[in-house]
Design a protein around this motif. Sequence first.
Motif, PDB file in Angstrom:
ATOM      1  N   MET A  48       0.821  -1.209   0.000  1.00 35.43           N
ATOM      2  CA  MET A  48       0.000   0.000   0.000  1.00 35.43           C
ATOM      3  C   MET A  48       0.855   1.260   0.000  1.00 35.43           C
ATOM      4  SD  MET A  48      -3.101  -1.138  -0.075  1.00 35.43           S
ATOM      5  CE  MET A  48      -4.089   0.278   0.357  1.00 35.43           C
ATOM      6  N   TRP A  49       2.058   1.159   0.518  1.00 27.16           N
ATOM      7  CA  TRP A  49       2.956   2.315   0.575  1.00 27.16           C
ATOM      8  C   TRP A  49       3.614   2.581  -0.784  1.00 27.16           C
ATOM      9  CZ3 TRP A  49       8.551   2.568   2.591  1.00 27.16           C
ATOM     10  CH2 TRP A  49       8.928   3.903   2.772  1.00 27.16           C
ATOM     11  N   ILE A  50       4.285   1.563  -1.316  1.00 26.29           N
ATOM     12  CA  ILE A  50       4.989   1.722  -2.588  1.00 26.29           C
ATOM     13  C   ILE A  50       4.000   1.930  -3.736  1.00 26.29           C
ATOM     14  CG2 ILE A  50       6.616   0.657  -4.211  1.00 26.29           C
ATOM     15  CD1 ILE A  50       7.804   1.470  -1.517  1.00 26.29           C
ATOM     16  N   GLY A  51       2.793   1.398  -3.578  1.00 24.16           N
ATOM     17  CA  GLY A  51       1.791   1.513  -4.638  1.00 24.16           C
ATOM     18  C   GLY A  51       1.300   2.924  -4.884  1.00 24.16           C
ATOM     19  N   THR A  52       1.715   3.887  -4.049  1.00 16.94           N
ATOM     20  CA  THR A  52       1.281   5.277  -4.248  1.00 16.94           C
ATOM     21  C   THR A  52       2.158   6.034  -5.249  1.00 16.94           C
ATOM     22  OG1 THR A  52       2.631   6.013  -2.361  1.00 16.94           O
ATOM     23  CG2 THR A  52       0.331   5.436  -1.911  1.00 16.94           C
ATOM     24  N   LEU A  53       3.206   5.416  -5.751  1.00 13.93           N
ATOM     25  CA  LEU A  53       4.117   6.102  -6.674  1.00 13.93           C
ATOM     26  C   LEU A  53       3.420   6.701  -7.902  1.00 13.93           C
ATOM     27  CD1 LEU A  53       7.376   3.951  -6.610  1.00 13.93           C
ATOM     28  CD2 LEU A  53       7.122   6.353  -5.955  1.00 13.93           C
ATOM     29  N   PRO A  54       2.511   5.972  -8.572  1.00 16.61           N
ATOM     30  CA  PRO A  54       1.871   6.596  -9.742  1.00 16.61           C
ATOM     31  C   PRO A  54       1.055   7.834  -9.394  1.00 16.61           C
ATOM     32  CG  PRO A  54       0.804   4.512  -9.201  1.00 16.61           C
ATOM     33  CD  PRO A  54       2.072   4.580  -8.410  1.00 16.61           C
ATOM     34  N   PHE A  55       0.477   7.878  -8.200  1.00 17.87           N
ATOM     35  CA  PHE A  55      -0.330   9.038  -7.812  1.00 17.87           C
ATOM     36  C   PHE A  55       0.567  10.242  -7.493  1.00 17.87           C
ATOM     37  CE2 PHE A  55      -2.408   5.088  -6.290  1.00 17.87           C
ATOM     38  CZ  PHE A  55      -3.409   5.047  -7.247  1.00 17.87           C
ATOM     39  N   ALA A  56       1.731   9.965  -6.891  1.00 12.39           N
ATOM     40  CA  ALA A  56       2.688  11.050  -6.654  1.00 12.39           C
ATOM     41  C   ALA A  56       3.183  11.621  -7.975  1.00 12.39           C
ATOM     42  CB  ALA A  56       3.863  10.533  -5.827  1.00 12.39           C
ATOM     43  N   ALA A  87     -13.133   1.424 -13.989  1.00 13.79           N
ATOM     44  CA  ALA A  87     -12.446   1.197 -12.712  1.00 13.79           C
ATOM     45  C   ALA A  87     -11.223   0.309 -12.890  1.00 13.79           C
ATOM     46  CB  ALA A  87     -13.418   0.572 -11.706  1.00 13.79           C
ATOM     47  N   HIS A  88     -11.362  -0.754 -13.658  1.00 13.40           N
ATOM     48  CA  HIS A  88     -10.248  -1.685 -13.854  1.00 13.40           C
ATOM     49  C   HIS A  88      -9.108  -1.051 -14.636  1.00 13.40           C
ATOM     50  CE1 HIS A  88     -11.777  -5.497 -12.186  1.00 13.40           C
ATOM     51  NE2 HIS A  88     -12.973  -5.016 -12.490  1.00 13.40           N
ATOM     52  N   ALA A  89      -9.411  -0.033 -15.434  1.00  6.53           N
ATOM     53  CA  ALA A  89      -8.373   0.630 -16.228  1.00  6.53           C
ATOM     54  C   ALA A  89      -7.622   1.684 -15.430  1.00  6.53           C
ATOM     55  CB  ALA A  89      -8.990   1.270 -17.470  1.00  6.53           C
ATOM     56  N   LEU A  90      -8.219   2.195 -14.359  1.00  2.40           N
ATOM     57  CA  LEU A  90      -7.584   3.229 -13.543  1.00  2.40           C
ATOM     58  C   LEU A  90      -6.568   2.602 -12.579  1.00  2.40           C
ATOM     59  CD1 LEU A  90     -10.720   5.383 -12.634  1.00  2.40           C
ATOM     60  CD2 LEU A  90      -8.911   5.966 -14.277  1.00  2.40           C
ATOM     61  N   PRO A  91      -5.584   3.378 -12.118  1.00  2.00           N
ATOM     62  CA  PRO A  91      -4.604   2.813 -11.178  1.00  2.00           C
ATOM     63  C   PRO A  91      -5.158   2.610  -9.769  1.00  2.00           C
ATOM     64  CG  PRO A  91      -4.144   5.128 -11.562  1.00  2.00           C
ATOM     65  CD  PRO A  91      -5.238   4.753 -12.523  1.00  2.00           C
ATOM     66  N   SER A  92      -6.222   3.331  -9.408  1.00  2.55           N
ATOM     67  CA  SER A  92      -6.723   3.261  -8.037  1.00  2.55           C
ATOM     68  C   SER A  92      -7.350   1.909  -7.706  1.00  2.55           C
ATOM     69  CB  SER A  92      -7.723   4.386  -7.776  1.00  2.55           C
ATOM     70  OG  SER A  92      -8.626   4.530  -8.845  1.00  2.55           O
ATOM     71  N   PHE A  93      -8.056   1.290  -8.670  1.00  2.00           N
ATOM     72  CA  PHE A  93      -8.671  -0.006  -8.372  1.00  2.00           C
ATOM     73  C   PHE A  93      -7.635  -1.110  -8.162  1.00  2.00           C
ATOM     74  CE2 PHE A  93     -10.135  -4.175  -9.802  1.00  2.00           C
ATOM     75  CZ  PHE A  93     -11.084  -4.430  -8.823  1.00  2.00           C
ATOM     76  N   PRO A  94      -6.701  -1.331  -9.102  1.00  2.00           N
ATOM     77  CA  PRO A  94      -5.710  -2.388  -8.852  1.00  2.00           C
ATOM     78  C   PRO A  94      -4.859  -2.133  -7.618  1.00  2.00           C
ATOM     79  CG  PRO A  94      -5.131  -1.118 -10.810  1.00  2.00           C
ATOM     80  CD  PRO A  94      -6.524  -0.737 -10.438  1.00  2.00           C
ATOM     81  N   TYR A  95      -4.634  -0.853  -7.309  1.00  2.59           N
ATOM     82  CA  TYR A  95      -3.882  -0.507  -6.097  1.00  2.59           C
ATOM     83  C   TYR A  95      -4.604  -1.037  -4.857  1.00  2.59           C
ATOM     84  CZ  TYR A  95      -2.288   2.622  -2.330  1.00  2.59           C
ATOM     85  OH  TYR A  95      -1.827   3.131  -1.143  1.00  2.59           O
ATOM     86  N   ALA A  96      -5.901  -0.748  -4.754  1.00  2.00           N
ATOM     87  CA  ALA A  96      -6.674  -1.242  -3.613  1.00  2.00           C
ATOM     88  C   ALA A  96      -6.908  -2.745  -3.702  1.00  2.00           C
ATOM     89  CB  ALA A  96      -8.005  -0.505  -3.529  1.00  2.00           C
ATOM     90  N   ASP A  97      -7.078  -3.262  -4.920  1.00  2.00           N
ATOM     91  CA  ASP A  97      -7.362  -4.688  -5.096  1.00  2.00           C
ATOM     92  C   ASP A  97      -6.210  -5.546  -4.594  1.00  2.00           C
ATOM     93  OD1 ASP A  97      -9.254  -6.650  -6.024  1.00  2.00           O
ATOM     94  OD2 ASP A  97      -7.905  -7.062  -7.705  1.00  2.00           O
ATOM     95  N   ILE A  98      -4.989  -5.045  -4.766  1.00  2.00           N
ATOM     96  CA  ILE A  98      -3.838  -5.762  -4.206  1.00  2.00           C
ATOM     97  C   ILE A  98      -3.992  -5.879  -2.686  1.00  2.00           C
ATOM     98  CG2 ILE A  98      -1.354  -5.574  -3.751  1.00  2.00           C
ATOM     99  CD1 ILE A  98      -1.077  -4.326  -6.554  1.00  2.00           C
ATOM    100  N   GLY A  99      -4.399  -4.791  -2.054  1.00  2.00           N
ATOM    101  CA  GLY A  99      -4.611  -4.815  -0.607  1.00  2.00           C
ATOM    102  C   GLY A  99      -5.738  -5.738  -0.199  1.00  2.00           C
ATOM    103  N   TRP A 100      -6.857  -5.713  -0.941  1.00  3.35           N
ATOM    104  CA  TRP A 100      -7.984  -6.589  -0.609  1.00  3.35           C
ATOM    105  C   TRP A 100      -7.591  -8.059  -0.686  1.00  3.35           C
ATOM    106  CZ3 TRP A 100     -10.984  -3.076  -4.388  1.00  3.35           C
ATOM    107  CH2 TRP A 100     -11.485  -1.952  -3.703  1.00  3.35           C
ATOM    108  N   HIS A 101      -6.811  -8.420  -1.690  1.00  4.50           N
ATOM    109  CA  HIS A 101      -6.378  -9.812  -1.807  1.00  4.50           C
ATOM    110  C   HIS A 101      -5.429 -10.196  -0.672  1.00  4.50           C
ATOM    111  CE1 HIS A 101      -8.080  -9.822  -5.887  1.00  4.50           C
ATOM    112  NE2 HIS A 101      -8.000 -11.128  -5.816  1.00  4.50           N
ATOM    113  N   LEU A 102      -4.541  -9.303  -0.305  1.00  2.00           N
ATOM    114  CA  LEU A 102      -3.622  -9.605   0.794  1.00  2.00           C
ATOM    115  C   LEU A 102      -4.371  -9.776   2.110  1.00  2.00           C
ATOM    116  CD1 LEU A 102      -0.717  -7.146  -0.099  1.00  2.00           C
ATOM    117  CD2 LEU A 102      -0.644  -9.644  -0.198  1.00  2.00           C
ATOM    118  N   VAL A 103      -5.380  -8.933   2.348  1.00  2.00           N
ATOM    119  CA  VAL A 103      -6.187  -9.050   3.566  1.00  2.00           C
ATOM    120  C   VAL A 103      -6.952 -10.372   3.586  1.00  2.00           C
ATOM    121  CG1 VAL A 103      -8.238  -8.110   4.701  1.00  2.00           C
ATOM    122  CG2 VAL A 103      -6.394  -6.590   4.044  1.00  2.00           C
ATOM    123  N   ALA A 104      -7.359 -10.835   2.404  1.00  4.48           N
ATOM    124  CA  ALA A 104      -8.077 -12.106   2.307  1.00  4.48           C
ATOM    125  C   ALA A 104      -7.145 -13.312   2.364  1.00  4.48           C
ATOM    126  CB  ALA A 104      -8.879 -12.142   1.005  1.00  4.48           C
TER     127      ALA A 104
END
Length: 244
Positions: free
Chosen positions: A138-146, A193-210
Amino acid sequence: MPNYIRIEALRMLRNKRYIVFVVAFPVIFYLLFCNVLGGETAPGGIGASAYLMVSMSAYGSLAASIMSTAVPWAQERQSGWLRQLQITPLPNRTIILTKLAAALLLTLPSLLLVFLAAVLTQDVSLEPGQWIGLVPAMWIGTLPFAALGLAVGSLVPPDTAQPAAMIGMFGLAILGGLWFPVDNMPTTMQAIAHALPSFPYADIGWHLVAGETPPLQDVVTILAWTVALGAAAVLAYRRATARA
């Protein structure tokens, strides 16, 4: 370079808009949404509190990344600080990398406070291995937004940078499924949503939590957006310095 990063971070920590919009709001929204949804099961079969923990920490982190780069960078261009940096021994790449490093540093308060709120108020419990994977992702995944924030700050004046950053911040959060599950959206909106960077960014987190391995497609999408927006930030910076 470390001193430059420290100065950038301290300046943003004194910014009231940063504290309210990207530190306080994600925690407040998380607690509100948890009280509304209660013990419901979220998409992916995980508890709503854990699902929302990822959603709101993703929102706060992308907001911190964009807001800590777009507005200050635009202000520095207008004030002449950018011109001062250009005549220092610092190479252009060091200036950009410092901005990105400072943005990464400034995502941590929002990210960690939402995680802390989830553990202390909603009894969210993950295995140590899940936390070890979740926090760096979740930390490193913010690079595209920066990088997006740097591009915006290089292209528009300060009075336009703030609304542009906020539109981008809320647009990515809403369209990327951070506030509303993507599965509940119309088919066209799901594709967006799937084309934007925000969904896959969060989806990585959702899968890790699961307790699941994140899809390779999510990782590839984030990497592609990081490269594309990073290139856009460099080109926008060169354009800004050429006009300075």
